[in-house]
Design a protein around this motif. Structure first.
Motif, short mmCIF file in Angstrom:
data_model
loop_
_atom_site.label_atom_id
_atom_site.label_comp_id
_atom_site.label_asym_id
_atom_site.label_seq_id
_atom_site.Cartn_x
_atom_site.Cartn_y
_atom_site.Cartn_z
N ASN A 49 43.79 36.52 35.37
CA ASN A 49 44.31 37.79 35.86
C ASN A 49 44.22 38.87 34.80
N HIS A 51 41.99 39.02 32.34
CA HIS A 51 40.58 39.39 32.18
C HIS A 51 40.06 40.19 33.37
N MET A 52 40.48 39.86 34.57
CA MET A 52 40.04 40.61 35.74
C MET A 52 40.63 42.01 35.75
N VAL A 55 38.40 44.50 33.78
CA VAL A 55 37.08 44.83 34.32
C VAL A 55 37.16 46.13 35.10
#
Length: 79
Positions: A49, A51-52, A55
């Motif tokens: 979560n 890392h996403m 983005v």
């Protein structure tokens, strides 16, 4: 015969007398392994979560679609 094999051949008949073969449970070790797997999955999901969230994705326009759109909007040439 090794010492481990000798110990197992003497201890296994004793274990057969004390345990009910129809009532086998995973016990404390099974619970600890399951809990460790659950904690590991929780940390992996938390990391995913994070890392996403970092983005930033904006789709680039398709060059083929952009080229056809400009030719379609140009006025036809007079001959």
């Amino acid at each position: 015969m090794s010492a481990t094999q000798a110990a197992l051949t003497q201890l296994l008949p004793l274990a057969g007398d004390t345990f009910d073969k129809n009532k086998v449970t995973p016990g404390l070790l099974g619970f600890l392994v399951f809990a460790a797997l659950a904690v590991g999955v929780w940390f992996l999901m938390k990391s995913m979560n994070r890392h996403m969230g970092r983005v930033s994705f904006e789709e680039a326009p398709d060059p083929a679609a952009a080229g056809s759109a400009t030719t379609a909007t140009e006025a036809p040439r007079a001959s």
